[in-house]
Write an enzyme that holds these catalytic residues in place. Sequence first.
Site, mmCIF file in Angstrom:
data_model
loop_
_atom_site.group_PDB
_atom_site.id
_atom_site.type_symbol
_atom_site.label_atom_id
_atom_site.label_comp_id
_atom_site.label_asym_id
_atom_site.label_seq_id
_atom_site.Cartn_x
_atom_site.Cartn_y
_atom_site.Cartn_z
ATOM 1 C CG ASP A 172 -0.122 -0.294 2.494
ATOM 2 O OD1 ASP A 172 1.202 -0.136 2.592
ATOM 3 O OD2 ASP A 172 -0.913 0.715 4.074
ATOM 4 C CG ASP B 298 8.291 3.148 0.203
ATOM 5 O OD1 ASP B 298 9.197 4.010 0.368
ATOM 6 O OD2 ASP B 298 8.297 2.825 1.605
ATOM 7 C CE1 TYR C 269 2.065 1.206 12.053
ATOM 8 C CE2 TYR C 269 1.356 1.964 9.919
ATOM 9 C CZ TYR C 269 2.209 0.887 10.773
ATOM 10 O OH TYR C 269 1.801 0.100 9.591
ATOM 11 N NE ARG D 27 3.257 7.819 12.897
ATOM 12 C CZ ARG D 27 3.162 6.958 11.540
ATOM 13 N NH1 ARG D 27 3.038 7.185 10.734
ATOM 14 N NH2 ARG D 27 3.661 6.004 11.943
ATOM 15 C CE LYS E 19 2.432 -3.260 8.072
ATOM 16 N NZ LYS E 19 2.708 -2.744 7.759
ATOM 17 C CB ALA F 281 5.132 -2.455 10.802
ATOM 18 N N GLY F 282 7.381 -4.983 8.893
ATOM 19 C CA GLY F 282 8.493 -5.410 8.574
ATOM 20 C C GLY F 282 9.934 -3.837 8.704
ATOM 21 N N GLY F 283 9.200 -2.527 8.340
ATOM 22 C CA GLY F 283 10.030 -1.957 8.393
ATOM 23 C C GLY F 283 10.904 -1.462 6.867
ATOM 24 N N GLY G 202 6.974 -5.087 3.254
ATOM 25 C CA GLY G 202 6.743 -4.668 2.368
ATOM 26 C C GLY G 202 7.772 -4.021 1.727
ATOM 27 N NE ARG G 203 9.282 1.118 3.928
ATOM 28 C CZ ARG G 203 9.480 1.510 4.803
ATOM 29 N NH1 ARG G 203 10.431 2.378 5.125
ATOM 30 N NH2 ARG G 203 8.775 1.682 6.519
#
Lengths: 315, 315, 315, 315, 315
Positions: free
Chosen positions: D43, D52, D178, D180, D209, D240-242, D269-270
């Site tokens: 996403d 990204d 998250y 924030r 997540k 999250a994978g970061g 993701g990234r």
Amino acid sequence: MPKITREEVRVPADVMPEARDEYITNYLKATRETGRLMLFACDQKIEHLNKDFYGEGIDIADLDPEHLFKIGSEGVCGVLAGQRGLVAQYAADYPEINYLIKMNSKTNLVGTKQEDPYSPQLYDLDAVLAMKEAGVNIVGLGYTIYLGSEYEATMMAEAGELIAQAHANGLIVVLWIYPRGKAVTAEKDPDLIAGAAGVALCLGADFVKVNPPKPEDGRTPAEALKVASTAAGRCGLVCAGGSTVDAETFLTQLYDQIHVGGADGNATGRNIHQRSLDEAVRLTKAISAITLADWAVADALAVFAGEKDFTLADI
Amino acid sequence: MPKITREEVRVPADVMPEARDEYITNYLKATRETGRLMLFACDQKIEHLNKDFYGEGIDIADLDPEHLFKIGSEGVCGVLAGQRGLVAQYAADYPEINYLIKMNSKTNLVGTKQEDPYSPQLYDLDAVLAMKEAGVNIVGLGYTIYLGSEYEATMMAEAGELIAQAHANGLIVVLWIYPRGKAVTAEKDPDLIAGAAGVALCLGADFVKVNPPKPEDGRTPAEALKVASTAAGRCGLVCAGGSTVDAETFLTQLYDQIHVGGADGNATGRNIHQRSLDEAVRLTKAISAITLADWAVADALAVFAGEKDFTLADI
Amino acid sequence: MPKITREEVRVPADVMPEARDEYITNYLKATRETGRLMLFACDQKIEHLNKDFYGEGIDIADLDPEHLFKIGSEGVCGVLAGQRGLVAQYAADYPEINYLIKMNSKTNLVGTKQEDPYSPQLYDLDAVLAMKEAGVNIVGLGYTIYLGSEYEATMMAEAGELIAQAHANGLIVVLWIYPRGKAVTAEKDPDLIAGAAGVALCLGADFVKVNPPKPEDGRTPAEALKVASTAAGRCGLVCAGGSTVDAETFLTQLYDQIHVGGADGNATGRNIHQRSLDEAVRLTKAISAITLADWAVADALAVFAGEKDFTLADI
Amino acid sequence: MPKITREEVRVPADVMPEARDEYITNYLKATRETGRLMLFACDQKIEHLNKDFYGEGIDIADLDPEHLFKIGSEGVCGVLAGQRGLVAQYAADYPEINYLIKMNSKTNLVGTKQEDPYSPQLYDLDAVLAMKEAGVNIVGLGYTIYLGSEYEATMMAEAGELIAQAHANGLIVVLWIYPRGKAVTAEKDPDLIAGAAGVALCLGADFVKVNPPKPEDGRTPAEALKVASTAAGRCGLVCAGGSTVDAETFLTQLYDQIHVGGADGNATGRNIHQRSLDEAVRLTKAISAITLADWAVADALAVFAGEKDFTLADI
Amino acid sequence: MPKITREEVRVPADVMPEARDEYITNYLKATRETGRLMLFACDQKIEHLNKDFYGEGIDIADLDPEHLFKIGSEGVCGVLAGQRGLVAQYAADYPEINYLIKMNSKTNLVGTKQEDPYSPQLYDLDAVLAMKEAGVNIVGLGYTIYLGSEYEATMMAEAGELIAQAHANGLIVVLWIYPRGKAVTAEKDPDLIAGAAGVALCLGADFVKVNPPKPEDGRTPAEALKVASTAAGRCGLVCAGGSTVDAETFLTQLYDQIHVGGADGNATGRNIHQRSLDEAVRLTKAISAITLADWAVADALAVFAGEKDFTLADI
């Protein structure tokens, strides 16, 4: 004071044909077949929280909310105006009262200095119609607009749509209109009060409740009120009762509002319910003697003093 | 001035086939079969409160809202524009008037310095359609957009959707478009007025009511208006009448707006209703003589002076 | 340039099976069976008010809105993009044009310094579908998102839902995406433009209209555009035409956008309609020669000069 | 690692009886019959725009959005999470992927210093259900809440209603939560992460997540995570994978998150898609070996190195 | 303490005839046929995040959300109040608990200094009714209003409509009303608490949960509470339990609230669930002994100490 007949009730063009009979019935109930409105205002538990119901100078009976319904039942009123939930909790025990459901309300905690006033609609009309269908004797709706508030737009739109829907279903509507907000420097300016009356007409209300104007040009309040009641056109104008004053002053003002100022009734709350049940009942009768039967102030004072009675049969 | 036939009415493509006859009928009623619009603006009781109806220089008759309907009935107008509730209270007694329901309105209490203007839609179209169905002679809708206000988006969206729905139901729509707000430094700048006219076209309006432009480049107002009326394309342009001025000045301006500026009519309120009934009626006739029958200014002035009559038969 | 067949049209998975034929038809109409889009942008009467249509350097013909439809009818375009109301007023006389309804628009009066941009959806999709049903040749929708505006959320949500509904009904959708607002320091930054293209894809658009990127790292605009067109994936990318420049510069840029930058067409407004009808028509043909038929710039210039013709048959 | 059967799936009480089978099927698909979730996050084209997907250290293949679907198709994942429109454009060519539709997204242009984050729901659930009905293999929904934002209320309400509707239709829901906003000083505070996990449970999510907590009291991240995963109760927790780190570090962290921290999977993701197709595919397999088959880190590294294969049959 | 019969239940007039039996059943379930309410508050995982469930002085058992349901199942409570999602995840395993669905909640991250509190409705009533239809033992709803917040209007309107709908469907409603916001200087002022109680009545709630008043005029809290409970009229008043204190203090306060202050029960959360399962269960029994069976404090303490048992049969 002659009663008006079903044929004499002027029905607005937004009352749908199938709701016409219902509207006429409700209008005649609310005005006790006089065209005048005696409104017993019972919406202060939200508007003013508990300050209007408990404390120095207030009869202890007023702390119990049922006090309002006892007065409504034993006294002589046109309608008892209160929020939907309040009415729902007591109506089964006081079925004969004419109820006017107050559709919006706010507390007085956030002052105008902090934020311009907005009073939200608290429930859909459908919820009110369902209660009526289930047997509660609801004859109309009430809604407050703070004219000149930065939220005027929202309240005008809610009121405008509400009146359309209410009329379509045969209910009458009373608008409370108070100029208030940062932009309003004199809330009781006669021009402003007359303007408020005109707004109510344009939105299609049957009655508008305003504060009595305070003229500063030598006119009496009642003379200034005459301008507002004329500007209201076919929308009946009634004045708010305000805080508790002695009965003679109060009844004389009311008489003048009607006979000089062209008012079509009155809307009184604290001045009635802060008294003991007996005294409150007598005050509703004294008020109704003037409003609904054109009695003189002296006669009304005699009713308040308990020297004379006034009942629905006297209208 | 030749009348236009049903076949000559240009029907926008968003008028659904089943509403086509209704649209043509309403368009011909509103324009008295001329394609030109004489709009009697009666929405000021909310817009300007009571200041337009009571005070120095205003005939006392104007305080009673029924004055508006008497003028509408006895004079010669295309449509009487007012809020839904106002019309609902009087329409039964004045059934022959062509009504244009003003869908939004605001008071002038909160000034532009405090907050950019927003005028809320006061009721759903359904409520208006129901009134029409119940027999009120409604031919169209009106809506005000304050272009350049921080709330422009809301008003443009309400108007855009309203026009779509109105056309789908065969009603005509007049947009009042006034540039106003912190971002607008010159409300009557000719380019801005021409822009406003184009916005009305893009939203699909049948007519747009604008303020007459004030050019500062040597052009006359009517010459500048010609640019705006051309920019409006198939949306007819009419000018607001503004505050009360003497009849000769007013009628001469109107003549020039039409014959030089390409205007398709006029929209006048205060200038008419602040006069006595008789004078107001004569003014509507004088205006209509110019707008609907292309009479000369001198002839229209004779109508206003009561030396000549002007009726629907003269169109 | 070979035409694409019905079978070759790639239909997104949110086009419902019953709308599949309609989508293919609309896609082929809009792209003239090439998969490329020549969009004639006619939404500036709201976006830029009258400044784009009247004044120095603009042909006087452009003041009359019908000019746009004459160009659309006599020239060669894929779609004419305009607001619903504009199209409604003229479509009956220009039935053969492919219309793309611009669903939102704002004026330029409130600048970004005062308030981040928000462009409201002006009417429901239902109103557009009804017009289509009534016979107007509507093939798709357009919507503008100001990425980076504080109102980005509202526009993204309106666009996201609109695309879903449009595809479900077989319409194509073009998103205009412009980064703009206090948070955006370089509106034409290549990374940002590429990001905008990706957003369009994720929202499901068929085409995205962006401003040509302005790289500051030595790459040509067309090279930078290639990144954006790749990032757009299966969403076709077209560039906004911008303000009026000379035809040779313009057509050369367009050629490079397509053949170097990977663009799938163009979206041009002012550059076309500010010219006389004849010149404007020739420019649409020159543009289409490049966009829809892969002609060389020299040939397109010959078309613009009137030395050659270009018609739909040349595609 | 033993597979779970249809009977062992714990079905929340808001899954309506008629949707029970569908829910079980979707839960088993998403978790590959393990109860653990390997979520491939796609996403970022809206969340991070093009940064990204293009630039130094990112394989050029990642610029073309189809790269994501090739990885999803050739690799081993539980679900591919992306926006509705993105999935709509590619799903027909990659029908076997389990899709999780991300229902909201925002760009990163407006920073938290300017405005607290709000991520709007981009389309109705109906649009997603229609796509599923039309054949797209959608197994669930995703939604991001920024806890502690001034817009927390709106996101919590959208998520709360979305989960109710999703479960009623048999879809699973993953919440991204998250902390924030201006009120949040330490986004990865362990107490806050545990609180976020609890919020997801109370809203009824199937998985949450979160970012891995950063304890400052001597505990390892995985130990701190154990508190959060316990607080999540029956809501599965994934981290999250970061940003992209080397595979050994990444896989070791993942192993600890599951075996020490009690995580029920991962969301990456990234770290996956910024690699070449081949490398990315191998990384999904290495991750799934740990998440879905409890393989040791060394074995997973061998998979990533291409020395071993991992397929669905190994689960 | 005599049980009340079905005939003795006072049914508000907004409970539709067809829902009357359902309302009576739910009222009797929630009050264990006593008319008094023992509410076990389990909504803090959103309200206070994980701080109420993990840390010094809190039993480790409280970290697992299932702890709440074990207490609800093994202890003696009237209702367990929690968010819809939380209940959905565990209700199938604890079907005998009476559930009260908390309809709104907010976290404590954004403090009153930053922004006045608003707690959003998290799901439609329809979603709750569907769960009930599917078999979950839901008897009522809860909703929190922050009186005096700048968002008071929104919460009052949500609550007002919710109560109408809930009663129409036979569910009872408990309002949590806490004065809070920039305008509120003393949240526990007795007048304000009494006002809050009156607001709940006017909105139609069956019970209102308030904080115990803190009088500064020599009255005891219980004496001050008597004013509030009287002002609440037919709306039952219960006090929040607050943070954990020793059992004797807590139970003595509760006894006085009921027998001096006129309270109709209690609403306790942290004070119960922060203990071990066994101790928590005994505390629910001690509370219920006072609330539902009018036991003396000494007897209730004996129950808490494990020296006596208290079961539903003792009511």
